[in-house]
Design a protein around this motif. Structure first.
Motif, PDB file in Angstrom:
ATOM      1  N   GLY A 169      -3.449  51.887  61.972  1.00 36.21           N
ATOM      2  CA  GLY A 169      -2.836  52.992  61.255  1.00 36.21           C
ATOM      3  C   GLY A 169      -1.891  52.521  60.160  1.00 36.21           C
ATOM      4  O   GLY A 169      -1.897  53.050  59.037  1.00 36.21           O
ATOM      5  N   LEU A 170      -1.071  51.499  60.462  1.00 38.91           N
ATOM      6  CA  LEU A 170      -0.133  50.988  59.468  1.00 38.91           C
ATOM      7  C   LEU A 170      -0.853  50.298  58.317  1.00 38.91           C
ATOM      8  O   LEU A 170      -0.419  50.386  57.165  1.00 38.91           O
ATOM      9  N   GLN A 171      -1.962  49.629  58.614  1.00 36.70           N
ATOM     10  CA  GLN A 171      -2.700  48.994  57.523  1.00 36.70           C
ATOM     11  C   GLN A 171      -3.349  50.043  56.630  1.00 36.70           C
ATOM     12  O   GLN A 171      -3.405  49.874  55.412  1.00 36.70           O
ATOM     13  N   GLY A 172      -3.816  51.122  57.225  1.00 31.00           N
ATOM     14  CA  GLY A 172      -4.334  52.213  56.413  1.00 31.00           C
ATOM     15  C   GLY A 172      -3.262  52.799  55.505  1.00 31.00           C
ATOM     16  O   GLY A 172      -3.525  53.089  54.329  1.00 31.00           O
ATOM     17  N   TYR A 173      -2.046  52.945  56.037  1.00 32.04           N
ATOM     18  CA  TYR A 173      -0.947  53.440  55.212  1.00 32.04           C
ATOM     19  C   TYR A 173      -0.579  52.436  54.127  1.00 32.04           C
ATOM     20  O   TYR A 173      -0.238  52.822  53.003  1.00 32.04           O
ATOM     21  N   GLU A 174      -0.664  51.149  54.446  1.00 32.82           N
ATOM     22  CA  GLU A 174      -0.407  50.103  53.446  1.00 32.82           C
ATOM     23  C   GLU A 174      -1.394  50.211  52.279  1.00 32.82           C
ATOM     24  O   GLU A 174      -1.006  50.089  51.108  1.00 32.82           O
ATOM     25  N   TYR A 175      -2.655  50.465  52.586  1.00 32.86           N
ATOM     26  CA  TYR A 175      -3.653  50.630  51.531  1.00 32.86           C
ATOM     27  C   TYR A 175      -3.346  51.864  50.684  1.00 32.86           C
ATOM     28  O   TYR A 175      -3.539  51.846  49.460  1.00 32.86           O
ATOM     29  N   TYR A 176      -2.885  52.924  51.323  1.00 33.19           N
ATOM     30  CA  TYR A 176      -2.494  54.122  50.566  1.00 33.19           C
ATOM     31  C   TYR A 176      -1.361  53.786  49.609  1.00 33.19           C
ATOM     32  O   TYR A 176      -1.381  54.196  48.429  1.00 33.19           O
ATOM     33  N   GLU A 177      -0.356  53.067  50.083  1.00 39.08           N
ATOM     34  CA  GLU A 177       0.756  52.667  49.227  1.00 39.08           C
ATOM     35  C   GLU A 177       0.260  51.804  48.066  1.00 39.08           C
ATOM     36  O   GLU A 177       0.726  51.945  46.931  1.00 39.08           O
ATOM     37  N   ALA A 178      -0.678  50.902  48.353  1.00 33.43           N
ATOM     38  CA  ALA A 178      -1.196  50.016  47.310  1.00 33.43           C
ATOM     39  C   ALA A 178      -1.879  50.811  46.202  1.00 33.43           C
ATOM     40  O   ALA A 178      -1.638  50.568  45.007  1.00 33.43           O
ATOM     41  N   TYR A 179      -2.696  51.778  46.566  1.00 41.32           N
ATOM     42  CA  TYR A 179      -3.435  52.561  45.578  1.00 41.32           C
ATOM     43  C   TYR A 179      -2.541  53.586  44.881  1.00 41.32           C
ATOM     44  O   TYR A 179      -2.633  53.784  43.671  1.00 41.32           O
ATOM     45  N   ALA A 180      -1.659  54.232  45.651  1.00 36.00           N
ATOM     46  CA  ALA A 180      -0.902  55.360  45.111  1.00 36.00           C
ATOM     47  C   ALA A 180       0.327  54.934  44.321  1.00 36.00           C
ATOM     48  O   ALA A 180       0.680  55.586  43.332  1.00 36.00           O
ATOM     49  N   HIS A 181       0.978  53.846  44.718  1.00 33.05           N
ATOM     50  CA  HIS A 181       2.264  53.506  44.118  1.00 33.05           C
ATOM     51  C   HIS A 181       2.320  52.135  43.444  1.00 33.05           C
ATOM     52  O   HIS A 181       3.176  51.915  42.597  1.00 33.05           O
ATOM     53  N   LEU A 182       1.445  51.217  43.837  1.00 35.41           N
ATOM     54  CA  LEU A 182       1.479  49.871  43.247  1.00 35.41           C
ATOM     55  C   LEU A 182       0.374  49.648  42.226  1.00 35.41           C
ATOM     56  O   LEU A 182       0.375  48.612  41.544  1.00 35.41           O
ATOM     57  N   ASN A 183      -0.547  50.585  42.118  1.00 35.46           N
ATOM     58  CA  ASN A 183      -1.724  50.418  41.264  1.00 35.46           C
ATOM     59  C   ASN A 183      -2.497  49.156  41.639  1.00 35.46           C
ATOM     60  O   ASN A 183      -3.126  48.513  40.806  1.00 35.46           O
ATOM     61  N   LEU A 184      -2.426  48.797  42.921  1.00 36.41           N
ATOM     62  CA  LEU A 184      -3.144  47.639  43.435  1.00 36.41           C
ATOM     63  C   LEU A 184      -4.438  48.125  44.061  1.00 36.41           C
ATOM     64  O   LEU A 184      -4.438  48.799  45.088  1.00 36.41           O
ATOM     65  N   ARG A 185      -5.555  47.797  43.392  1.00 30.12           N
ATOM     66  CA  ARG A 185      -6.864  48.251  43.850  1.00 30.12           C
ATOM     67  C   ARG A 185      -7.807  47.065  43.949  1.00 30.12           C
ATOM     68  O   ARG A 185      -7.461  45.942  43.587  1.00 30.12           O
ATOM     69  N   MET A 186      -9.022  47.330  44.416  1.00 30.16           N
ATOM     70  CA  MET A 186      -9.994  46.248  44.530  1.00 30.16           C
ATOM     71  C   MET A 186     -10.415  45.715  43.170  1.00 30.16           C
ATOM     72  O   MET A 186     -10.886  44.592  43.044  1.00 30.16           O
ATOM     73  N   ASP A 187     -10.235  46.532  42.112  1.00 31.06           N
ATOM     74  CA  ASP A 187     -10.598  46.075  40.769  1.00 31.06           C
ATOM     75  C   ASP A 187      -9.388  45.551  39.992  1.00 31.06           C
ATOM     76  O   ASP A 187      -9.459  45.392  38.782  1.00 31.06           O
ATOM     77  N   THR A 188      -8.278  45.276  40.702  1.00 31.61           N
ATOM     78  CA  THR A 188      -7.109  44.708  40.038  1.00 31.61           C
ATOM     79  C   THR A 188      -7.269  43.194  39.949  1.00 31.61           C
ATOM     80  O   THR A 188      -6.488  42.424  40.518  1.00 31.61           O
ATOM     81  N   GLY A 189      -8.287  42.770  39.263  1.00 29.59           N
ATOM     82  CA  GLY A 189      -8.490  41.359  38.999  1.00 29.59           C
ATOM     83  C   GLY A 189      -8.628  40.508  40.243  1.00 29.59           C
ATOM     84  O   GLY A 189      -8.988  40.974  41.324  1.00 29.59           O
ATOM     85  N   ILE A 190      -8.310  39.225  40.089  1.00 28.55           N
ATOM     86  CA  ILE A 190      -8.509  38.259  41.161  1.00 28.55           C
ATOM     87  C   ILE A 190      -7.565  38.510  42.325  1.00 28.55           C
ATOM     88  O   ILE A 190      -7.925  38.307  43.484  1.00 28.55           O
ATOM     89  N   TYR A 191      -6.349  38.963  42.048  1.00 27.99           N
ATOM     90  CA  TYR A 191      -5.416  39.228  43.149  1.00 27.99           C
ATOM     91  C   TYR A 191      -5.905  40.401  43.997  1.00 27.99           C
ATOM     92  O   TYR A 191      -5.926  40.335  45.226  1.00 27.99           O
ATOM     93  N   GLY A 192      -6.282  41.493  43.342  1.00 27.05           N
ATOM     94  CA  GLY A 192      -6.741  42.662  44.077  1.00 27.05           C
ATOM     95  C   GLY A 192      -7.983  42.375  44.901  1.00 27.05           C
ATOM     96  O   GLY A 192      -8.080  42.789  46.064  1.00 27.05           O
ATOM     97  N   SER A 193      -8.930  41.652  44.324  1.00 29.77           N
ATOM     98  CA  SER A 193     -10.177  41.383  45.043  1.00 29.77           C
ATOM     99  C   SER A 193      -9.946  40.483  46.253  1.00 29.77           C
ATOM    100  O   SER A 193     -10.485  40.738  47.332  1.00 29.77           O
ATOM    101  N   THR A 194      -9.123  39.427  46.090  1.00 30.07           N
ATOM    102  CA  THR A 194      -8.875  38.541  47.235  1.00 30.07           C
ATOM    103  C   THR A 194      -8.001  39.229  48.279  1.00 30.07           C
ATOM    104  O   THR A 194      -8.204  39.040  49.486  1.00 30.07           O
TER     105      THR A 194
END
Length: 263
Positions: free
Chosen positions: A175-200
């Motif tokens: 559950g916490l990891q799911g919330y972490e992913y929400y924070e990444a997408y919603a507030h950090l603009n960290l997505r799977m297409d955010t270059g090499i950092y996002g993909s790794t």
């Protein structure tokens, strides 16, 4: 399984019928998996396994975990290559590489890479969620160990209590990891297409999260079997196999926490 893989390939190609093929493949795979595990449980409860079969099962689990180690080693290797080799080379440490590919580019990890150098995004901090999840997962390893000792001591109430605690901790982690992913997408603009950092980042944490889900389901089944009295102090490899897998998941997360979140 073949039907499922073909359906995924069709989905990646954008074929309309892919959803139906994937669904059929998933149902067929689930039917075979549940049928196989049902037979293994039934045979184990009836005492049909000899010492040789028990050794074979143990070696099978050992080789399976070894294959999982190689699986994650490849992803950690990709992270090492990107951080330790590619980024310095592109930033001028290797003059030929820098000049030919991205002349005058200066990069520092974490980075989205030269092609996404102008993106506005933030890396995931080790505090608070990853650190809390680390404490949760390490605690789950302790509760599982206590449950194992209770099983060997014949303390059924303690065994079941600590097994349920382990399952609950696994579910909280998910559950916490799911919330972490929400924070990444919603507030950090960290997505799977955010270059090499996002993909790794998503490759490593996502596959680990998938393993936590699988491990939690395994522990849930083992807990229900404990409640039914399927395991004896002198014969409980089904329990041990699930415990080995969960401790492996713990160790992988420690590596992720250090190399992805902290360093």
């Amino acid at each position: 399984m073949t039907t499922l893989v073909v359906g995924i390939a069709m989905y990646l190609e954008g074929m309309a019928v892919s959803t139906w093929v994937m669904g059929a493949g998933g149902l067929i795979t689930a039917w075979f998996v549940f049928g196989w595990f049902r037979d293994v449980v039934t045979e184990g409860v009836k005492g049909l396994y000899s010492d040789q079969v028990d050794r074979s099962l143990r070696w099978g689990m050992i080789w399976f975990i070894f294959s999982e180690i190689m699986f994650f080693a490849a992803f950690f290797g990709a992270l090492f290559y990107a951080r330790t080799l590619s980024v310095p080379w592109l930033s001028g440490e290797d003059a030929a590489t820098s000049r030919m590919l991205w002349d005058s580019m200066a990069l520092d990890w974490p980075t989205a890479g030269p092609a996404n150098a102008g993106m506005e995004w933030q890396p995931m901090s080790a505090w608070p969620l990853p650190t809390i999840n680390t404490m949760i997962l390490l605690t789950s390893g302790m509760t599982l160990t206590v449950a194992h000792h209770a099983l060997k001591a014949g303390n059924r109430a303690k065994l079941i209590g600590f097994m349920w605690a382990t399952v609950l901790l696994g579910m909280i982690f998910i559950g916490l990891q799911g919330y972490e992913y929400y924070e990444a997408y919603a507030h950090l603009n960290l997505r799977m297409d955010t270059g090499i950092y996002g993909s790794t980042f998503f490759m490593l944490t996502g596959f680990h999260g998938m393993h936590v889900v699988i491990g939690t389901l395994m522990l849930l089944v083992i807990t229900l079997r404990c409640m039914k009295g399927h395991f004896q102090p002198e014969s409980h490899f089904g329990f041990e196999g699930a415990a080995w897998y969960w401790h492996f998941v713990d160790v992988v997360w420690l590596g992720l926490y250090i190399f992805v979140y902290i360093l």
